[in-house]
Design an enzyme around this catalytic site. Sequence first.
Site, PDB file in Angstrom:
ATOM      1  N   CYS A  32      -1.236   9.388  -9.314  1.00  0.00           N
ATOM      2  CA  CYS A  32      -0.418   8.761  -8.272  1.00  0.00           C
ATOM      3  C   CYS A  32       0.195   9.815  -7.349  1.00  0.00           C
ATOM      4  CB  CYS A  32       0.657   7.905  -8.955  1.00  0.00           C
ATOM      5  SG  CYS A  32       1.986   7.365  -7.895  1.00  0.00           S
ATOM      6  N   CYS A  35       3.943   9.542  -6.799  1.00  0.00           N
ATOM      7  CA  CYS A  35       4.653   9.952  -8.017  1.00  0.00           C
ATOM      8  C   CYS A  35       4.851  11.470  -8.027  1.00  0.00           C
ATOM      9  CB  CYS A  35       3.883   9.532  -9.263  1.00  0.00           C
ATOM     10  SG  CYS A  35       3.659   7.748  -9.441  1.00  0.00           S
TER      11      CYS A  35
END
Length: 107
Positions: A32, A35
């Site tokens: 991600c 993230c």
Amino acid sequence: MDVLHINSTEEFNEKVIRSDDVVLVDFWADWCGPCKMLAPVLDQVAKLFDGRAVVAKVNVDDHQSLAMEYQVMSIPALFVFKNGAVVNQSVGVQPIQAIQKMVEEAL
């Protein structure tokens, strides 16, 4: 204090649900991009709230049951826990000020 990496459901229950501290939990994954952008911000938050709150991370790929339990549909997802209950949450990359406010409101 450093960001705590949760490695099991048992550890989640011990360090988050049964904690006397306010705990900010980041549900994230290795693949991600957002993230990864959020990670250094969470390191700063952990230092800012050292001794007052805990910042923890849960990898949704490793802990799908926890992600399902908290209905994490997109990541990064931030949850603030107090006395074992979710008191605040957000999805996506947030500015540090917004994350600080989430934690402050729970203290």
